[in-house]
Each structure stands twice: as C-alpha cells, then as structure tokens.
Design an enzyme around this catalytic site. Structure first.
Site, PDB file in Angstrom:
ATOM      1  N   HIS A 163     -37.478 -44.584 -10.909  1.00  0.00           N
ATOM      2  CA  HIS A 163     -37.249 -43.988  -9.596  1.00  0.00           C
ATOM      3  C   HIS A 163     -37.689 -44.927  -8.466  1.00  0.00           C
ATOM      4  CE1 HIS A 163     -36.577 -40.483  -7.041  1.00  0.00           C
ATOM      5  NE2 HIS A 163     -37.612 -40.887  -6.334  1.00  0.00           N
ATOM      6  N   HIS A 175     -32.342 -35.500  -4.915  1.00  0.00           N
ATOM      7  CA  HIS A 175     -33.530 -34.740  -5.305  1.00  0.00           C
ATOM      8  C   HIS A 175     -33.127 -33.786  -6.417  1.00  0.00           C
ATOM      9  CE1 HIS A 175     -37.706 -33.544  -3.716  1.00  0.00           C
ATOM     10  NE2 HIS A 175     -37.703 -34.792  -4.066  1.00  0.00           N
TER      11      HIS A 175
END
Lengths: 265, 802
Positions: free
Chosen positions: B66, B137
């Site tokens: 990430h 998200h």
C-alpha cells in the site's frame, strides 16, 4: 459613496462563507470573514458592521441539532452585542444553516425582538434524506416592502437547496397565522408556474410551503435556499438551453440589503 | 534501555528460523514476506541487536504494498501465449517504464508537479495550479461501508491539502463498484455484507463527510458485478486549487515537527498492511481495528486554519497522516534529513496506547508540518485561534536516522536509508493466455426496443439520481455543468465543470472512464478504452486534449498470481501507448492490489475483475462555451462522429443477453485524437448545441439519453451510420461500443459550417430532433426502435428509484 461593511460569521463547519462573501462584494459591500472566537475574545466588534450574514454549512457538525450550538453561542456569549446590533436597525441574514441558527437563537420569527423561547424550527425533510435540487419560490405579496432583502425582486425566483433539515414548522397553527398576518412570510415554494405544489417542488415538506421568513421589522431574514449559489447565469442548471439574463436570481437579495444599508445607516 | 517501562517489546528475530520469521509476520499482521523478514534480520544482525516492536512495525508499514507499491516498482517476468506463440519480456519497474515515461515523453509545460507529491498539479491560470488525486479505500469499506468511505474521502482531501504547501479542496469525485444490489441473500458468502447495504453505507459516508466539508461532489460512477460482493471498490477523488508559488516544499534540518488536527486513538491500526492482503470471512474480526473513524468537522477546522498558515508562509513542508500514520508521514518527510520524535508528546484520545500504536495509528484528520523554529509561535497561534490542536512532537535532524523516543527512552533508531531503500527487490511472474469466450449465435432481432430498454434499466447504465441528489454539488458557488442535465434537471451529464474562482470565467472539467467488462477479454483494450472514455467525456462538454491530464487508479486482484499480474502488465502497457498517442500526461495515480475474497464455504478465492479508473482533468479558458448533453431544439440535426466497428465483446448488449463475446472495442488513437480535436474546435466555435459520448449501449443509449434529457423525440436512420464493412446487423450498429464516437446536435443553419470544420474525420447526419415524444430508429424502411421518451426515461429511472 458610503462603504457598507458586512460581517460573514464563521465557525467550525461553516462552509458557504466564500461564496456568501463573494455575493456581498458583487453587490458592492466590503466583507470580513470573522470567526466567532474573534468576537467572543473581543478582537472584532459586531458594532463595526452594518450587515451580519450567517452562511450555510454544518456548524459544529450540526451535532445535537442543526445550528443549535452556534445558536447557543450567539444567545449566551454574544447576547448584548447582538441585541445592540438589532436595536441599531442593522440587518441580519441567515442562509440554510444560518437560518437554522437564527430560529434556534430566537432571532426569528422575532415578533418582538429576540425571543428566549424557540417558536419555529427546521425539521428533517419529509423525504428522510439530504437533498440537493433547484426550487422555485414565490415572493409573498403581503410581505412586499417589509422585508428589506426583497424590496426589489422578481415575483418568482429559482435557487438551489441543499439540506437534510429544512422543513419549516412551528409550535402551533397560530404562529403560522401570525407570520402570514404580519407579512413575515417572505417566500413560499411553488412549481415552475407559480402554483402551490407538493414534493419535489416543496423539497422538504415545509408547513404552508414556507421557504423563508423575516422578523416583524423586515430587517432579519432567514431562508433555506441558497441565493449566493445563483449569482450568474452559469450557475443555472439549464443555462446551456435557456435564454437567461446574465445576472442570477440570488444577487438581488444581497443588493437590496447593501442598498438599504447605504441609504439608512 | 528500560523498554519494558514504556511498554515496548523486543522481537527476537535473530534466533528465528524461516518458519518462525514467517510466523512473526503473519501473527503480527505485518504482511512482510520471507525475503523481507530475512533482510530485516540481516540489518539487525549487523548492528548486533534485535528490533523493537516499533522498529518492526515501522518497516512493515513503510514496506507494505500500500505504501511502497513494490509490484509497480519491482521486476516482472512477463510471458505471453497468443495462439501457441510464446513471448518473454523482463520489465524493471512498471511505473517508471510506462506511466512516468509517458508523462516525460509528452512533456507538457503546464505540468507543475507529477508523481512526486501527494497529488498531481497542472496549471490553472497565471496565479494558480489545480491539484488532483484519486485514492481507493476498498478494504475498510468492505468491513464498515460508512466509516470506510467517510475516511476514504477524508483521506483524499488531505492528499490535495498535503500537496506542495497545501491546496484548497474544491471538488470531490467518487466511483464505486459493488456486488449486484439485488443479490439473493442465500448467495451471499459468509462474512460479507449484502451489496445493497454496502451501497447505502458507502453513499451515506461520502454524503456526510463531503457535504460537511463543504466540497461539492459533482462527478462519479457506480458499477455492479458479482465479483465485487466480498470486495467492493471505493474510489474517492479530490481536486484542489493551489497558488503556483506554493507547489514546492522542502524540509530543513532543525525544523520542528508539528502534528495538527485530530488526536490519536486505537482506530486505524495496521490499515496499510490490511490493505495489502486478501480479505476473508474472518476479516471483520481480525481487522476491524484497521478501519478508521472519521470526523468531518475536525478536518474542516484543520483546512480553514491550515490555509491561513500557508498564506502567511509559516511552514516549510507538509504531508498528511494517511496509511501508516505518523510512521509514514514523518518517515517520508525526514527521508533526506533524519527525524527525532518524542511519542509521549502526541495527544491521545485516551490513555493506554503502546508506543508502536501511537506511531502507526491512522486516526484521522491529522497533518504533519515542518516548521522553522522562529515561526512556531505564530503558527501555533493560528491553530489555537480556531480550536485546532497543534503539537510539537519532535524535530527534523541532519543525521539521516529515524530516532523515536518515549519518555526519553529510545524505542526505535534506524538508518533512513534502510527504512526507505532496504526493501529487497522482488520479481513477480506474469503469464498471459488470450481468453476465449463463446460467441453469441442469436439472429439480429427485428425489434430492438426491448433490448434498448433492458440496457437502459441495467444497473451500470440506469440513473443514479437517488445518489447524486444526496451530495451537495452546488456548494462553493462555482457549479457550471452539474451531474444532472436537461429540461427536468435529470439527464446524465458526461462531465462536470466548476469555476474555482468566482470572479473568473476559467473552469475545470472533471470526467472519468471505467469499464471492467472489457478487461474480461483483454485488459490492454480495457485500459485503452478507459482513457478514451475519460477523454471523450471531457471533450463532450468543452474540454480540450491540449490541456488535459489523466490519473490512473488500478484496483486488482492478487499480483502474486501470474494471471492477475499479466493482466496488470497489459493494462499498464496500454496506458503508455494510449496516453502518448493522445498526448495526455499522467500526473498521479494509485494502485490497490490484493482485492480478493476467500469464501470459506466454497473454498474458492474470488478476485475482483481487473478494474482501472481513469480520471481526466481539463482546464478551459471560458466556461460560457461549455455544452450539455440534452437535446435542445426540434428540427436540429443529429450527427454521429466516429466510425462504428463490429466490436461487441464486453458490450452491454451482450451483457443483457447473457454473453461476453470476444471482439472487444479497441482504440485507434490517431484517428481518435483527430476526431476529438476537431470536435473541440467545433464546440469552441459555438457550432454544437449538445454532445454526448457513445459508451455503454452505444448509439442506442446515447441518443435515447439525449432525447429524454431534452424532452424531445428523435427520428434516426441507421443506414447513414458510417460502419466498417464486415457486418450489416442492426443490433451491432445500434449497440456496438466502438471508441472515440460522439452524438452531436447541430442547428440546421450551422450544419454547413459544422461539416466543414469536421472535414477529414468520419461523421454523418443520421436524423433529427422532433417536436413530439416519439423515439424512432429505422434502417432504410425497416423499423428498428419504436418507443417514446417517457417510457425510455421511466425504465432508465426506475432501477434505483429508492
């Protein structure tokens, strides 16, 4: 020419301050964006201004109830300067969240000055959700001349709303009757032809389709739709297909206020 | 060292064997693989001690997929099998080789900041730049849709707020992918939320956060596919306005580290590593602590004060606390200098957090500033004036070390170089086999009206008014083209336009392109088509390619699986080819990998379809030249621009008839660029009254939407449509989704001038707007569609009339 000074009051969660300031500037005023802490701390004085605007937004997140916390701050921490401001014949406008603040602070309906008892409110929309849409409002003839902000305005104006709690309602029918009798109802939601109509024309289910009211002097005015969002034709949802004037319907409200202040104050 | 007194543990990795190293990573949710654990072991063996939990956690966050995008930056061994032919290619760094290279080659002088900062920045006017960033998200939204989307939007706002010295947020965009909203409950995998609940929760989160922030949400898309059931996608984008002299930042040694905004709690721990693994039935139990808790007003307060501090030049650099919290914010800012942090100074929501939790927490609404000591008093006063918490938590040093203390005890001390560059290079394997689906064998139906209605009612195409009206798209007063357009303010606009400066007629156009259905056939053409779609949406309202930049957002399955990885490589190659051909640079991007869900009852792992969102941003000098998509005047001519090919693979027509097909739409960028440039010229000359791009549902859907949005009928004839000469079927002409096509409306007196300006491109007059409500399409004498705009609009609206 006299400079008309406008205070656009800010606090945590205010979010229509930039465009509200722009609207007043376009109408010829000088505008200060002032945080409520600056008034409370005495860094700025309300008395230095002629017009106070309480812009839209979600003051303090609208936690507890829409506009409640800012209303309490006005009521309990700025009571005296606010009373003086009103007593001096100055102008107050509350738009959307600002209107919610004004009814909760007792500035409106203002039958006889600032009231300690809340007589009206803006309740959750009948549709049960936040809605952003354009609405037609008819200027109420019997308030003509009374509300300073609408002294010169078209019979029907078109503005956007964006709120979850905008249903105007009162403690009783008698209050509605009194508002109408006094000429304090300034705008009612109508359909495109100007007729009384239900949802979505009346976007929130307001009693008697009321969109905006003023106090008994006509100098304190609150409304749910956003006049600062329709200042030029390019804000109109159908400007690409309709023949429209350059100026948007909302600007007149700010100009009326600035012109009045310039004449009287 | 007294570490136990400050609640810090030593992790014994020096004595751990391979199995134990992997266990330490797995048990701690560190998402570090064995090679990475061995590298860490070696570093600490060299300095002769074991790491603390703070050190190990810092490395896990900083090295997570990430945060560091190791798949995009590592080596790839790509094998391609196409009709028995094998081809092998080694690629070193996908990001640099394709995406960044495209931008370098295109070399536009209006690019002010690309790939280097929290968002990309392009020129708006002489004084201002426009920043744009889109984030995902996904995993938090799978577990907690409301909180996940809220903090998704909150996070991307902080990205533009953290670009340069800070941009003022002016617009939000949101794109969602969900499972089918009508999925039968018995088909819902254990441990997942029903797509309808995810849908409503995500919309509510974006609504409550975006509206409270006072940022208009004016562009987006919502797509549905059963493979998103366990792993929905939530893309959140934010556009910001930034003075051009505030685009650069530089941390100086000796600057104080100041944290502003919210307090730190135990919410959002391990968000970055959680985002870097597959989801499973027990994700809610094991990872719910990774979901953050949002509070829009805290963020709004921070924005208001931060912009005041920016305009008074009170700090040297800024970044947001996103994934990895302070560990990545301070770590990134101090990479070239060094940083010393005193964790006990960090304000907490409640007592009891261990130092590593304070350091990693992704508790929301926080930014980190680098502040010269002589400006600190003025800076703190700006925040205090409006009740925003600001705390000095340390300082940037010049020793190039990351040094963290708690109550005077050193809890971490590592070389910045190891933290940032110690990650071992990895090689991912990618193997691509051309997929083959059954070709449909049905006849060309005589009457296509039913199928037009089926496509209009299909969830991806149907009206999203229920969602759009819950977002404030008017706040800030600059709205020029709204998401809903037409005579009743309810037609589907191609792109939105806003004016960030109310005294100026300059505008910003925002659009997007996304179509995962094409990726089932070939992700190369999916990516090329997504770029083409984003660009034609921008062009359709008045944007111009010459001042348009794009963003890439990849949401993919597990890149450790060679087939997924190959799909990714192909999509990235298409991004380079197409962007370079259109001369539209990438200015920022993001990838979200490991979007897979393990279903314990069936034992299967379901990957999301490879999903690429392309977002486009264009600056236009005069918004009064913009146009909308609704038909305006009866008697006006309707033209098609661009050629229609037999490209039905992945089309919505095949979809509603239960097929995928193989002939996926390809992009012919040379012709596409010429078409779009000419069309932009015609629009800026005021020759075009309405324009709508052809995407899902092709000519059929585009013309129907223009007609019912405008409130007028249309009469069209397919015999005039320019087609490739390998087919004659009406269903293909009407529903093919070939790229680079538009439908335009031209008033009769301007047809000559319009045709002249389009000379050299493929276009044809195919019919007109009529003064009744009939929607009729013929081919020669044969009736193909016979309907009316009321019934077409009704089917289009009823799917989501909730």
């Amino acid at each position: 020419m006299k400079k008309v000074k406008v205070i656009a009051l800010r606090t945590a969660g205010t979010n229509c301050d930039y465009e509200t300031a722009h609207a007043f500037k376009t109408a010829g005023a000088e505008v200060d964006l002032v945080h409520i802490n600056q008034l409370i701390r005495g860094e700025k004085e309300l008395s230095a201004y002629y017009i106070m605007a309480i812009p839209g937004g979600f003051s303090y997140g609208d936690d507890i109830a829409a506009g409640k916390i800012l209303a309490n701050e006005l009521k309990y921490r700025l009571r005296k300067p606010l009373e003086n401001f009103v007593a001096d014949g100055k102008l107050v406008i509350g738009i959307c969240n600002g209107f919610q603040v004004m009814v909760k602070a007792g500035l409106l309906p203002g039958f006889e000055g600032i009231s300690d008892v809340q007589e009206t409110t803006l309740y959750s929309n009948d549709s049960g959700k936040f809605e952003c849409r354009w609405v037609y409002m008819k200027h109420q003839a019997n308030s003509n001349g009374k509300c300073v902000f609408t002294r010169e305005i078209k019979d029907i104006i078109y503005l956007p709303i964006a709120h979850a709690e905008g249903k105007f309602t009162t403690a009783g029918e008698d209050i509605l009757d009194k508002l109408e009798a006094n000429g304090q109802v300034v705008f009612k939601y109508v359909d495109a032809e100007g007729n009384k109509a239900d949802y979505p024309w009346n976007p929130n289910g307001s009693d008697r389709n009321i969109a905006g009211i003023c106090d008994s002097t006509g100098r304190i005015f609150g409304l749910m739709p956003h006049p600062e969002r329709y200042l030029t034709r390019y804000n109109h949802p159908r400007w690409t297909r309709e023949d429209l004037p350059e100026e948007g319907d909302g600007l007149a409200i700010f100009r009326n206020a600035v012109n009045y202040a310039r004449e009287k104050l | 060292m007294g570490l136990d007194k400050v609640n810090v543990k030593i992790v014994n990795i020096l004595d751990a064997d391979y199995a134990q190293l992997q266990k330490i990573s797995n048990d701690g949710l560190l998402s570090l693989n064995l090679a990475e654990m061995q590298t860490i072991k070696k570093y600490f063996a060299d300095i002769g001690r074991n790491p603390t939990d703070v050190e190990l956690e810092t490395l896990a966050q900083t090295w997570s997929e990430h945060c560091v995008h190791k798949t995009f930056k590592g080596l790839v061994e790509y094998k391609e099998y196409n009709r028995q032919e094998e081809r092998i290619e080694i690629i070193d760094n996908l990001l640099k080789t394709y995406l960044m290279k495209a931008t370098q080659e295109i070399d536009k002088d209006w690019c002010l900041s690309v790939f280097a900062d929290n968002a990309g920045v392009i020129v708006f006017d002489d004084d201002y730049g426009i920043a744009f960033k889109v984030e995902t998200h996904n995993h938090p939204s799978a577990i907690e849709p409301y909180g996940g989307s809220e903090t998704g939007i909150g996070g991307v706002i902080r990205d533009t707020l953290g670009v340069g010295l800070g941009a003022k947020p002016i617009l939000n965009t949101d794109v969602f992918c969900f499972g089918p909203h009508d999925l039968p409950y018995e088909k819902l995998p254990k441990g997942t939320l029903h797509p309808r609940r995810v849908f409503k929760g995500v919309v509510a989160g974006v609504r409550d956060y975006g509206n409270r922030m006072g940022i208009p949400t004016a562009n987006g898309a919502i797509l549905f596919d059963k493979r998103y059931v366990g792993n929905p996608l939530v893309y959140c984008g934010n556009v910001g306005l930034i003075p051009r002299d505030k685009v650069k930042k530089r941390v100086k040694p000796g600057d104080l580290i100041v944290m502003i905004g919210g307090r730190v709690g135990r919410d959002g721990i391990h968000g970055a590593t959680f985002a870097s693994i597959e989801l499973a039935e027990d994700s809610e139990e094991t990872s719910s602590g990774a979901v953050q808790i949002g509070n829009a007003i805290t963020e709004k307060r921070m924005v208001d004060t931060l912009l005041q501090a920016r305009d008074r030049n009170l700090y040297d650099a800024i970044t947001d606390c996103g994934a990895g919290g302070l560990s990545s914010a301070v770590g990134e800012m101090g990479e070239k200098t060094g940083a010393k942090v005193h964790l006990e100074r960090v304000p907490l929501k409640y007592a009891g957090l261990a130092p590593w939790e304070i350091w990693l927490s992704e508790a929301q609404e926080r930014m980190v500033l680098s502040v010269p000591s002589e400006k600190i008093d003025d800076l703190l006063e700006v925040f205090e004036n409006e009740d925003v918490e600001a705390t000095i938590i340390g300082e940037f040093t010049d020793n190039k070390r990351l040094h963290i203390l708690y109550d005077g005890v050193t809890v971490a001390d590592m070389k910045m170089e190891f933290v940032h560059d110690g990650l071992p290079n990895i090689t991912k394997k990618a193997v691509w086999h051309k997929s083959q689906y059954k070709e449909p064998d049905f006849d060309d139906p005589d009457d296509l009206t039913k199928y037009l209605k089926d496509i209009l009612a299909s969830p991806n195409v149907a009206s999203k008014e229920w969602v759009i009206r819950q977002y404030d798209h008017e706040v800030q007063g600059g709205s020029v083209l709204k998401p809903l357009q037409g005579v009743e303010n309810d037609g589907p606009g191609d792109a939105c336009i806003t004016r960030p400066l109310l005294h100026s007629k300059r505008g910003v156009v925002i659009s997007n392109g996304i179509n995962p259905k094409y990726g089932d056939i070939d992700t190369y053409h999916m990516a090329a088509s997504a770029i083409d779609e984003a660009l034609r949406n921008a062009v359709a309202v008045g944007g111009r390619l010459e001042h348009t930049a794009i963003l890439d957002n990849f949401s993919w399955g597990n890149p450790d699986k060679p087939d997924r990885m190959a799909d990714l490589v192909r999509a990235i190659k298409a991004c380079y080819d197409t962007a370079v051909a259109y001369e539209t640079p990438f200015i920022s991007g993001k990838d979200s990998l490991y979007n897979e869900f393990s279903n314990s009852s069936t034992g299967e792992t379901i990957s999301i379809p490879p999903t690429l969102l392309i977002s486009a941003i264009s600056v236009i000098p005069d918004i009064s030249k913009a146009i909308s998509m609704d038909a305006k005047t009866p008697g006006d001519a309707i033209y098609i621009i661009g050629k229609t090919y037999n490209e039905m693979g992945g089309s919505h027509y095949y979809h509603v008839r239960g097929y995928i097909g193989n002939s996926v739409p390809v992009v012919r960028p040379k012709r596409g660029k010429d078409t779009m440039t000419r069309l932009s010229d015609a629009i800026s000359l005021g020759l075009v009254k309405a324009c709508h791009d052809c995407s899902e549902g092709g000519i059929g859907v585009a013309t129907a939407e223009m007609a019912f949005a405008g409130g007028y009928g249309m009469k069209l004839n397919l015999s005039h449509v320019p087609v490739s000469h390998d087919f004659t079927r009406n269903d293909i002409i009407l529903f093919s989704e070939s790229n680079s096509r538009f439908i335009v409306e031209i008033s009769p007196e301007k047809c000559g001038e319009f045709e002249k300006s389009m000379q050299g491109t493929v276009f044809a007059h195919i019919g007109q707007v009529t003064d009744n409500k009939k929607f009729e399409i013929h081919n020669g004498e044969d009736m193909v569609i016979s309907s009316n705009i009321e019934s077409l609009k009704e089917v289009w609206q009823k799917t989501f009339k909730w």
